[in-house]
Design a protein around this motif. Sequence first.
Motif, PDB file in Angstrom:
ATOM      1  N   ALA A 134     -38.953  19.822  55.183  1.00 13.90           N
ATOM      2  CA  ALA A 134     -40.384  20.069  55.409  1.00 13.90           C
ATOM      3  C   ALA A 134     -40.878  19.353  56.659  1.00 13.90           C
ATOM      4  O   ALA A 134     -41.590  19.942  57.481  1.00 13.90           O
ATOM      5  N   THR A 135     -40.527  18.085  56.803  1.00 14.67           N
ATOM      6  CA  THR A 135     -40.999  17.321  57.961  1.00 14.67           C
ATOM      7  C   THR A 135     -40.334  17.800  59.252  1.00 14.67           C
ATOM      8  O   THR A 135     -40.950  17.772  60.319  1.00 14.67           O
ATOM      9  N   ALA A 136     -39.094  18.252  59.146  1.00 10.57           N
ATOM     10  CA  ALA A 136     -38.392  18.748  60.339  1.00 10.57           C
ATOM     11  C   ALA A 136     -38.990  20.061  60.832  1.00 10.57           C
ATOM     12  O   ALA A 136     -38.959  20.351  62.040  1.00 10.57           O
ATOM     13  N   LEU A 137     -39.529  20.857  59.921  1.00 12.40           N
ATOM     14  CA  LEU A 137     -40.107  22.148  60.287  1.00 12.40           C
ATOM     15  C   LEU A 137     -41.519  22.027  60.860  1.00 12.40           C
ATOM     16  O   LEU A 137     -41.971  22.911  61.588  1.00 12.40           O
ATOM     17  N   PHE A 138     -42.201  20.935  60.553  1.00  9.83           N
ATOM     18  CA  PHE A 138     -43.615  20.858  60.939  1.00  9.83           C
ATOM     19  C   PHE A 138     -43.862  20.765  62.441  1.00  9.83           C
ATOM     20  O   PHE A 138     -44.857  21.326  62.925  1.00  9.83           O
ATOM     21  N   PRO A 139     -43.057  20.057  63.235  1.00 11.35           N
ATOM     22  CA  PRO A 139     -43.371  19.942  64.668  1.00 11.35           C
ATOM     23  C   PRO A 139     -43.515  21.266  65.406  1.00 11.35           C
ATOM     24  O   PRO A 139     -44.129  21.313  66.476  1.00 11.35           O
ATOM     25  N   VAL A 140     -42.950  22.353  64.878  1.00 14.30           N
ATOM     26  CA  VAL A 140     -43.065  23.657  65.548  1.00 14.30           C
ATOM     27  C   VAL A 140     -44.279  24.430  65.046  1.00 14.30           C
ATOM     28  O   VAL A 140     -44.373  25.644  65.243  1.00 14.30           O
ATOM     29  N   VAL A 141     -45.208  23.730  64.389  1.00 13.25           N
ATOM     30  CA  VAL A 141     -46.380  24.382  63.818  1.00 13.25           C
ATOM     31  C   VAL A 141     -47.170  25.159  64.857  1.00 13.25           C
ATOM     32  O   VAL A 141     -47.785  26.185  64.557  1.00 13.25           O
TER      33      VAL A 141
END
Length: 222
Positions: A134-141
């Motif tokens: 989840a945290t790894a996916l967030f920066p590409v928000v």
Amino acid sequence: MTTSAVKSNLGIIVAVGSVWGLTEFAAGMGLQKCATLLTGAILTGLAFFWVSFIWSVTRKLLPLLFIVGLAILFKFLDALLLPVTWNHGSILNPAYAMMTILVGFSLLILLFKKQFSGRLMNRILIGAGAAIIATALFPVVGFATGSKACFYAATNIPLAIYTAPVAIAISMITVPLGYLAAGWYTGKIHEGNSIQSPLLSRLWSPAIVLCCILIITIVRVI
């Protein structure tokens, strides 16, 4: 569990989705600014409690999508009560974060479905792994919502990555707790038929939803 089991637990599914949405609101995620240092990490960790709880009750992925959808609807309700558009970053970015939580947990469940109900360590590791995803996916928000992720002060490090250890640590606790809470619920409330009144059994879930909506509305209007 069969589809009928999901239908029989619809009340708790709706209630949990609403309480999750209220939790997000209470933490101030509707504010028109980046979250404070640990807000996102704490909310991510806490969200895995709701996801773990509903999965443990129903053993279906569809209810997880349902509670995420309800929590996101509460973000849109917040948008109506705030001077922001529905596609503002303060609305869509938290909604995206909820989706990453769903993706992280679902992937780990699909990989280790049978192991989830086994040893406690399995649930701890699934919580950690889901939080990492989840945290790894967030920066590409920014690619999904058009609003970039917040960065740690004076650095190029996304806040979600900087505070990821906190989210992971909390998730290692909340995923097992969600499982335990589900066992209590199914044993004492659902299967035990503690709610004897037919009227009460039909109204308690809508009452929770209404209370959550009223709380958000009253706070924003005042």
